[in-house]
Motif scaffolding. Sequence first.
Motif, PDB file in Angstrom:
ATOM      1  N   ASP A 309       0.830  -1.208   0.000  1.00 53.94           N
ATOM      2  CA  ASP A 309       0.000   0.000   0.000  1.00 53.94           C
ATOM      3  C   ASP A 309       0.864   1.257   0.000  1.00 53.94           C
ATOM      4  OD1 ASP A 309      -2.240  -1.544   0.001  1.00 53.94           O
ATOM      5  OD2 ASP A 309      -2.675  -1.316   2.143  1.00 53.94           O
ATOM      6  N   ARG A 310       1.988   1.225   0.712  1.00 47.26           N
ATOM      7  CA  ARG A 310       2.887   2.382   0.718  1.00 47.26           C
ATOM      8  C   ARG A 310       3.461   2.634  -0.671  1.00 47.26           C
ATOM      9  NH1 ARG A 310       6.444   2.340   6.359  1.00 47.26           N
ATOM     10  NH2 ARG A 310       4.659   2.216   7.799  1.00 47.26           N
ATOM     11  N   CYS A 311       3.774   1.573  -1.390  1.00 42.92           N
ATOM     12  CA  CYS A 311       4.271   1.732  -2.763  1.00 42.92           C
ATOM     13  C   CYS A 311       3.200   2.381  -3.640  1.00 42.92           C
ATOM     14  CB  CYS A 311       4.677   0.371  -3.331  1.00 42.92           C
ATOM     15  SG  CYS A 311       6.145  -0.356  -2.548  1.00 42.92           S
ATOM     16  N   LEU A 312       1.950   1.931  -3.489  1.00 42.08           N
ATOM     17  CA  LEU A 312       0.856   2.516  -4.265  1.00 42.08           C
ATOM     18  C   LEU A 312       0.698   4.004  -3.943  1.00 42.08           C
ATOM     19  CD1 LEU A 312      -1.812  -0.322  -3.954  1.00 42.08           C
ATOM     20  CD2 LEU A 312      -0.360   0.174  -5.914  1.00 42.08           C
ATOM     21  N   LYS A 313       0.777   4.349  -2.646  1.00 44.10           N
ATOM     22  CA  LYS A 313       0.648   5.753  -2.255  1.00 44.10           C
ATOM     23  C   LYS A 313       1.808   6.577  -2.768  1.00 44.10           C
ATOM     24  CE  LYS A 313      -1.983   4.804   1.982  1.00 44.10           C
ATOM     25  NZ  LYS A 313      -1.954   4.870   3.466  1.00 44.10           N
ATOM     26  N   LEU A 315       3.610   6.067  -5.525  1.00 43.17           N
ATOM     27  CA  LEU A 315       3.415   6.313  -6.953  1.00 43.17           C
ATOM     28  C   LEU A 315       2.274   7.308  -7.167  1.00 43.17           C
ATOM     29  CD1 LEU A 315       3.947   5.828  -9.899  1.00 43.17           C
ATOM     30  CD2 LEU A 315       2.600   3.712  -9.772  1.00 43.17           C
ATOM     31  N   ALA A 316       1.207   7.205  -6.361  1.00 44.69           N
ATOM     32  CA  ALA A 316       0.088   8.144  -6.489  1.00 44.69           C
ATOM     33  C   ALA A 316       0.541   9.578  -6.220  1.00 44.69           C
ATOM     34  CB  ALA A 316      -1.030   7.762  -5.520  1.00 44.69           C
ATOM     35  N   SER A 317       1.416   9.753  -5.214  1.00 41.32           N
ATOM     36  CA  SER A 317       1.928  11.097  -4.908  1.00 41.32           C
ATOM     37  C   SER A 317       2.728  11.653  -6.072  1.00 41.32           C
ATOM     38  CB  SER A 317       2.787  11.040  -3.645  1.00 41.32           C
ATOM     39  OG  SER A 317       3.334  12.304  -3.343  1.00 41.32           O
ATOM     40  N   LEU A 318       3.528  10.790  -6.720  1.00 36.32           N
ATOM     41  CA  LEU A 318       4.293  11.229  -7.891  1.00 36.32           C
ATOM     42  C   LEU A 318       3.363  11.668  -9.017  1.00 36.32           C
ATOM     43  CD1 LEU A 318       6.909  11.446  -9.611  1.00 36.32           C
ATOM     44  CD2 LEU A 318       6.593   9.025 -10.179  1.00 36.32           C
ATOM     45  N   GLU A 365      11.840   5.992  -3.733  1.00 33.73           N
ATOM     46  CA  GLU A 365      12.226   5.145  -2.614  1.00 33.73           C
ATOM     47  C   GLU A 365      11.057   5.072  -1.635  1.00 33.73           C
ATOM     48  OE1 GLU A 365      15.803   6.376  -0.734  1.00 33.73           O
ATOM     49  OE2 GLU A 365      17.099   5.426  -2.223  1.00 33.73           O
ATOM     50  N   THR A 366      10.671   3.852  -1.283  1.00 32.82           N
ATOM     51  CA  THR A 366       9.548   3.653  -0.373  1.00 32.82           C
ATOM     52  C   THR A 366      10.024   2.886   0.847  1.00 32.82           C
ATOM     53  OG1 THR A 366       8.006   3.580  -2.239  1.00 32.82           O
ATOM     54  CG2 THR A 366       7.237   2.695  -0.130  1.00 32.82           C
ATOM     55  N   GLN A 367       9.688   3.403   2.025  1.00 31.94           N
ATOM     56  CA  GLN A 367      10.083   2.740   3.271  1.00 31.94           C
ATOM     57  C   GLN A 367       9.087   1.648   3.608  1.00 31.94           C
ATOM     58  OE1 GLN A 367      10.240   5.230   6.749  1.00 31.94           O
ATOM     59  NE2 GLN A 367      11.781   3.969   7.750  1.00 31.94           N
ATOM     60  N   TYR A 373      14.303   0.379   2.955  1.00 37.07           N
ATOM     61  CA  TYR A 373      13.838   1.110   1.783  1.00 37.07           C
ATOM     62  C   TYR A 373      13.899   0.188   0.562  1.00 37.07           C
ATOM     63  CZ  TYR A 373      13.910   5.512   4.334  1.00 37.07           C
ATOM     64  OH  TYR A 373      13.650   6.522   5.219  1.00 37.07           O
ATOM     65  N   LEU A 374      12.902   0.333  -0.312  1.00 37.52           N
ATOM     66  CA  LEU A 374      12.891  -0.473  -1.521  1.00 37.52           C
ATOM     67  C   LEU A 374      12.510   0.392  -2.704  1.00 37.52           C
ATOM     68  CD1 LEU A 374       9.612  -2.230  -2.153  1.00 37.52           C
ATOM     69  CD2 LEU A 374       9.936  -1.357   0.146  1.00 37.52           C
ATOM     70  N   ARG A 375      12.916  -0.057  -3.851  1.00 40.04           N
ATOM     71  CA  ARG A 375      12.578   0.622  -5.099  1.00 40.04           C
ATOM     72  C   ARG A 375      11.807  -0.338  -5.996  1.00 40.04           C
ATOM     73  NH1 ARG A 375      17.696   4.304  -7.216  1.00 40.04           N
ATOM     74  NH2 ARG A 375      17.704   5.803  -5.476  1.00 40.04           N
ATOM     75  N   PHE A 376      11.031   0.219  -6.869  1.00 46.23           N
ATOM     76  CA  PHE A 376      10.290  -0.581  -7.830  1.00 46.23           C
ATOM     77  C   PHE A 376      10.272   0.157  -9.160  1.00 46.23           C
ATOM     78  CE2 PHE A 376       7.320   2.036  -5.464  1.00 46.23           C
ATOM     79  CZ  PHE A 376       6.593   2.658  -6.467  1.00 46.23           C
ATOM     80  N   THR A 377       9.896  -0.537 -10.192  1.00 43.24           N
ATOM     81  CA  THR A 377       9.814   0.060 -11.525  1.00 43.24           C
ATOM     82  C   THR A 377       8.394  -0.065 -12.046  1.00 43.24           C
ATOM     83  OG1 THR A 377      10.436  -2.015 -12.594  1.00 43.24           O
ATOM     84  CG2 THR A 377      12.226  -0.484 -12.016  1.00 43.24           C
ATOM     85  N   GLY A 378       8.143   0.612 -13.136  1.00 43.31           N
ATOM     86  CA  GLY A 378       6.823   0.560 -13.746  1.00 43.31           C
ATOM     87  C   GLY A 378       6.914   0.456 -15.253  1.00 43.31           C
TER      88      GLY A 378
END
Length: 433
Positions: A309-313, A315-318, A365-367, A373-378
């Motif tokens: 959910d933090r990753c989704l938030k 990306l949504a903020s970006l 970067e998402t905590q 911390y982790l990173r993801f791609t899209g």
Amino acid sequence: MVVIYSAIAAAGAGLLLTRIENEAIVTRERQIPLILSQTRNAVKIERMSSLVRAIFLANDRRLERQLQLQIQALAQGFGFDGSATLTGGSRKVASLAKTIAAAHQKNRDEVDQRNGDQTTPGSGKSTADLVAYEEAMRIIEMMGKEVSGNSALVADEIAGGIQKSAVAVRNVVIIVLIIPALSVPLLLVLARRHLAVPIVAAISNLKRIEKDEPLLVEKNRPLLKELALIGDAIISYGNAASELRRTNLVLQALAEKDPLTGLANRRTFERFLAAAIQRSSPESGTAILLIDIDHFKSVNDRFGHPTGDRCLKSLASLLENIPDLSNALAARFGGEEFVVVYDAPSSDHALEYARFLCRKIEQLETQSVDGTYLRFTGSIGVSFTTSTSEEPGDLLEKADRALYDAKRSGRNRAEADSSLSKGSREGRVQRIP
């Protein structure tokens, strides 16, 4: 003559005030409790929406069971209000929640049967629980509209009845006072204090209710019981109307925004897209950027749904703060898919901006919940049109095919629909001009 006139006026006013008293009693005993009942139903609907969303995101059998019991309890509570729509809808939602939990359990059983085989990266969506979740949210939205419409209708009836009664009393008072005004000044003063002032205050409060302003409470209660009842009814109605407005705002936000990310939801996006296509022209078309987080199921499996959910938030903020786009809207399309629609000068601009977003997503970067911390791609699929006759569904389908091409080509990249110029599809590290 004065005595006869006074007796006639008093009799007429007494009949009118008696009728108003009866209407005020009906309002206080029937209609206002009905509004309060609808307000409680709105709160139940909001709570049921949160529970359905929670059971959809949950991945623990015990938690899912607890959520099912809460949803079932809420569904049984609707039966006391006597609304067939709410009662039937809530029972369907409870049944769909059971379907979601069963689908989750089936997925867990299939994972157990694979005896530790590596999970194949994918979207993380299950057709059965996703369809049940979307149907449940549709029913909840329908229930919200039913409650909002019923409450607004009752509120309008109360306001209209009270205002008509107040105006009728005011007119009677004016007629009664005009004739003896010159000869009976003392009567005028007394009438103003004990009749006109409470009536004017009641009408003023009705106007304040219409403008959603704070109500004025008279320090001195009117001597006439009928006027006191009218004032009390207006105060009660004003408080109920204020609560109803707040509830309607909650229901409106529930219908237009995604509750997790705060972005527009899919229904809002579809309406916006249809309007954007109608604005299209050869000089400025409509671009769709369909974004999907790569290997999102692996993020949930490894770090848990709260971190997902933090990753989704993140990306949504970006997407909510992306610059330099004309008439842009970012929305959550479903699951880990997001979409951006805007007025683009060309298909080349849309593709280059999609590549720019790929780079920005890669830098996020998402905590996680445990502090790491982790990173993801899209991956992003792009479609574009300058035609006002383009169907929104067709434009979305083109973007979806392009997204599939991007994932098949290695992910973390942007691809345009094959009908666009192939010259715009070279490389993924070019910068926005």
